[in-house]
Design a protein around this motif. Sequence first.
Motif, PDB file in Angstrom:
ATOM      1  N   SER A  32       0.831  -1.212   0.000  1.00  0.00           N
ATOM      2  CA  SER A  32       0.000   0.000   0.000  1.00  0.00           C
ATOM      3  C   SER A  32       0.863   1.259   0.000  1.00  0.00           C
ATOM      4  CB  SER A  32      -0.933   0.017   1.207  1.00  0.00           C
ATOM      5  OG  SER A  32      -1.848  -1.043   1.127  1.00  0.00           O
ATOM      6  N   VAL A  33       1.903   1.277   0.824  1.00  0.00           N
ATOM      7  CA  VAL A  33       2.799   2.441   0.873  1.00  0.00           C
ATOM      8  C   VAL A  33       3.471   2.634  -0.484  1.00  0.00           C
ATOM      9  CG1 VAL A  33       4.930   3.358   1.879  1.00  0.00           C
ATOM     10  CG2 VAL A  33       3.199   2.324   3.351  1.00  0.00           C
ATOM     11  N   LEU A  34       3.986   1.560  -1.062  1.00  0.00           N
ATOM     12  CA  LEU A  34       4.639   1.660  -2.365  1.00  0.00           C
ATOM     13  C   LEU A  34       3.676   2.199  -3.423  1.00  0.00           C
ATOM     14  CD1 LEU A  34       6.670  -1.674  -2.387  1.00  0.00           C
ATOM     15  CD2 LEU A  34       7.619   0.646  -2.252  1.00  0.00           C
ATOM     16  N   ASP A  35       2.461   1.671  -3.435  1.00  0.00           N
ATOM     17  CA  ASP A  35       1.460   2.083  -4.417  1.00  0.00           C
ATOM     18  C   ASP A  35       1.096   3.557  -4.249  1.00  0.00           C
ATOM     19  OD1 ASP A  35      -0.327   1.687  -6.552  1.00  0.00           O
ATOM     20  OD2 ASP A  35      -1.977   1.306  -5.163  1.00  0.00           O
ATOM     21  N   VAL A  36       0.832   3.982  -3.031  1.00  0.00           N
ATOM     22  CA  VAL A  36       0.442   5.371  -2.769  1.00  0.00           C
ATOM     23  C   VAL A  36       1.580   6.323  -3.136  1.00  0.00           C
ATOM     24  CG1 VAL A  36      -0.051   7.010  -0.892  1.00  0.00           C
ATOM     25  CG2 VAL A  36      -1.293   4.855  -1.033  1.00  0.00           C
ATOM     26  N   ARG A  37       2.815   5.900  -2.924  1.00  0.00           N
ATOM     27  CA  ARG A  37       3.972   6.765  -3.211  1.00  0.00           C
ATOM     28  C   ARG A  37       4.393   6.724  -4.683  1.00  0.00           C
ATOM     29  NH1 ARG A  37       7.278   8.379   1.053  1.00  0.00           N
ATOM     30  NH2 ARG A  37       8.003   9.810  -0.558  1.00  0.00           N
ATOM     31  N   GLY A  38       3.635   6.003  -5.525  1.00  0.00           N
ATOM     32  CA  GLY A  38       3.870   6.027  -6.966  1.00  0.00           C
ATOM     33  C   GLY A  38       4.870   5.008  -7.491  1.00  0.00           C
ATOM     34  N   PHE A  39       5.269   4.051  -6.671  1.00  0.00           N
ATOM     35  CA  PHE A  39       6.173   3.001  -7.140  1.00  0.00           C
ATOM     36  C   PHE A  39       5.364   1.990  -7.946  1.00  0.00           C
ATOM     37  CE2 PHE A  39       8.413  -1.048  -6.635  1.00  0.00           C
ATOM     38  CZ  PHE A  39       9.677  -0.682  -7.073  1.00  0.00           C
ATOM     39  N   GLU A  40       5.837   1.678  -9.141  1.00  0.00           N
ATOM     40  CA  GLU A  40       5.116   0.743 -10.006  1.00  0.00           C
ATOM     41  C   GLU A  40       5.220  -0.675  -9.459  1.00  0.00           C
ATOM     42  OE1 GLU A  40       6.147   1.097 -14.124  1.00  0.00           O
ATOM     43  OE2 GLU A  40       6.394   3.262 -13.944  1.00  0.00           O
ATOM     44  N   LEU A  41       4.058  -1.277  -9.179  1.00  0.00           N
ATOM     45  CA  LEU A  41       4.020  -2.619  -8.599  1.00  0.00           C
ATOM     46  C   LEU A  41       4.022  -3.671  -9.710  1.00  0.00           C
ATOM     47  CD1 LEU A  41       1.473  -2.086  -5.696  1.00  0.00           C
ATOM     48  CD2 LEU A  41       3.958  -2.182  -5.575  1.00  0.00           C
ATOM     49  N   HIS A  42       5.227  -4.049 -10.113  1.00  0.00           N
ATOM     50  CA  HIS A  42       5.417  -5.139 -11.074  1.00  0.00           C
ATOM     51  C   HIS A  42       6.831  -5.677 -10.913  1.00  0.00           C
ATOM     52  CE1 HIS A  42       7.999  -2.845 -13.834  1.00  0.00           C
ATOM     53  NE2 HIS A  42       7.216  -1.808 -13.561  1.00  0.00           N
ATOM     54  N   ASP A  43       7.021  -6.919 -11.278  1.00  0.00           N
ATOM     55  CA  ASP A  43       8.335  -7.556 -11.275  1.00  0.00           C
ATOM     56  C   ASP A  43       9.103  -7.350  -9.974  1.00  0.00           C
ATOM     57  OD1 ASP A  43       7.922  -8.426 -13.905  1.00  0.00           O
ATOM     58  OD2 ASP A  43       8.561  -6.486 -14.681  1.00  0.00           O
ATOM     59  N   LEU A  44       8.555  -7.895  -8.899  1.00  0.00           N
ATOM     60  CA  LEU A  44       9.252  -7.840  -7.611  1.00  0.00           C
ATOM     61  C   LEU A  44       8.849  -9.025  -6.762  1.00  0.00           C
ATOM     62  CD1 LEU A  44       7.177  -6.749  -5.113  1.00  0.00           C
ATOM     63  CD2 LEU A  44       7.392  -4.669  -6.443  1.00  0.00           C
ATOM     64  N   PHE A  45       9.682  -9.337  -5.793  1.00  0.00           N
ATOM     65  CA  PHE A  45       9.396 -10.396  -4.833  1.00  0.00           C
ATOM     66  C   PHE A  45       9.504  -9.765  -3.457  1.00  0.00           C
ATOM     67  CE2 PHE A  45      11.111 -14.481  -2.701  1.00  0.00           C
ATOM     68  CZ  PHE A  45       9.850 -14.821  -2.255  1.00  0.00           C
ATOM     69  N   LEU A  46       8.383  -9.696  -2.763  1.00  0.00           N
ATOM     70  CA  LEU A  46       8.315  -9.072  -1.443  1.00  0.00           C
ATOM     71  C   LEU A  46       8.255 -10.152  -0.380  1.00  0.00           C
ATOM     72  CD1 LEU A  46       7.924  -6.740   0.540  1.00  0.00           C
ATOM     73  CD2 LEU A  46       5.526  -6.701  -0.092  1.00  0.00           C
ATOM     74  N   ILE A  47       9.258 -10.139   0.495  1.00  0.00           N
ATOM     75  CA  ILE A  47       9.326 -11.079   1.606  1.00  0.00           C
ATOM     76  C   ILE A  47       9.118 -10.265   2.871  1.00  0.00           C
ATOM     77  CG2 ILE A  47      10.719 -12.824   2.775  1.00  0.00           C
ATOM     78  CD1 ILE A  47      12.556 -12.630   0.166  1.00  0.00           C
ATOM     79  N   ALA A  48       7.954 -10.390   3.484  1.00  0.00           N
ATOM     80  CA  ALA A  48       7.658  -9.605   4.683  1.00  0.00           C
ATOM     81  C   ALA A  48       7.707 -10.518   5.896  1.00  0.00           C
ATOM     82  CB  ALA A  48       6.295  -8.942   4.560  1.00  0.00           C
ATOM     83  N   PHE A  49       8.591 -10.199   6.836  1.00  0.00           N
ATOM     84  CA  PHE A  49       8.729 -11.011   8.034  1.00  0.00           C
ATOM     85  C   PHE A  49       7.567 -10.739   8.997  1.00  0.00           C
ATOM     86  CE2 PHE A  49      13.073 -10.346   6.457  1.00  0.00           C
ATOM     87  CZ  PHE A  49      13.330 -11.646   6.113  1.00  0.00           C
ATOM     88  N   ASN A  50       7.109  -9.510   9.015  1.00  0.00           N
ATOM     89  CA  ASN A  50       5.926  -9.094   9.765  1.00  0.00           C
ATOM     90  C   ASN A  50       5.448  -7.784   9.147  1.00  0.00           C
ATOM     91  OD1 ASN A  50       7.491  -6.971  11.012  1.00  0.00           O
ATOM     92  ND2 ASN A  50       8.248  -8.480  12.474  1.00  0.00           N
ATOM     93  N   ASP A  51       4.506  -7.081   9.771  1.00  0.00           N
ATOM     94  CA  ASP A  51       4.001  -5.837   9.201  1.00  0.00           C
ATOM     95  C   ASP A  51       5.041  -4.727   9.159  1.00  0.00           C
ATOM     96  OD1 ASP A  51       1.582  -7.047   8.935  1.00  0.00           O
ATOM     97  OD2 ASP A  51       0.592  -5.971  10.550  1.00  0.00           O
ATOM     98  N   SER A  52       6.149  -4.886   9.849  1.00  0.00           N
ATOM     99  CA  SER A  52       7.095  -3.791  10.033  1.00  0.00           C
ATOM    100  C   SER A  52       8.431  -3.934   9.325  1.00  0.00           C
ATOM    101  CB  SER A  52       7.361  -3.614  11.527  1.00  0.00           C
ATOM    102  OG  SER A  52       6.175  -3.283  12.188  1.00  0.00           O
ATOM    103  N   CYS A  53       8.776  -5.116   8.850  1.00  0.00           N
ATOM    104  CA  CYS A  53      10.085  -5.252   8.221  1.00  0.00           C
ATOM    105  C   CYS A  53      10.090  -6.392   7.207  1.00  0.00           C
ATOM    106  CB  CYS A  53      11.171  -5.463   9.263  1.00  0.00           C
ATOM    107  SG  CYS A  53      10.939  -6.908  10.290  1.00  0.00           S
TER     108      CYS A  53
END
Length: 128
Positions: A32-53
């Motif tokens: 959500s932060v990336l999207d709102v800040r205008g970062f294009e959401l494509h071609d990425l792998f997001l590994i979230a350990f928890n909501d904060s990091c």
Amino acid sequence: MPFDMSKFGDSEWVRTEPNGVCTHGSTEPVLSVLDVRGFELHDLFLIAFNDSCGTIVLPTESRAENAAAALEPAFATRVYLFGNRDGEDVWATEYTRRDIDGSEPNRFITNVTLKDGNVVLRDGRWVR
């Protein structure tokens, strides 16, 4: 040619979206932060350990730098060469959510008391 991020979507624990976004863990807040800040959401792998990091793995250094810029100042970030896969460099943006005062508490271990009774970590913050 940059690394094809869809290759990370081979695990049963990884969710893959049609736009090449692969996710593992608690990812909605950061996406959500990336999207709102205008970062294009494509071609990425997001590994979230928890909501904060967590870590965002990207095919190019410039995309990793752009992700870091989109997350600052709410998150402390670090861009680095994640490694080499199939002969192509893969970059990463590591992120940790900052508190309102700008501090970066430890998001994994919140309290540590030594055997002698000294408290060294309380509520995710180092005690001096």
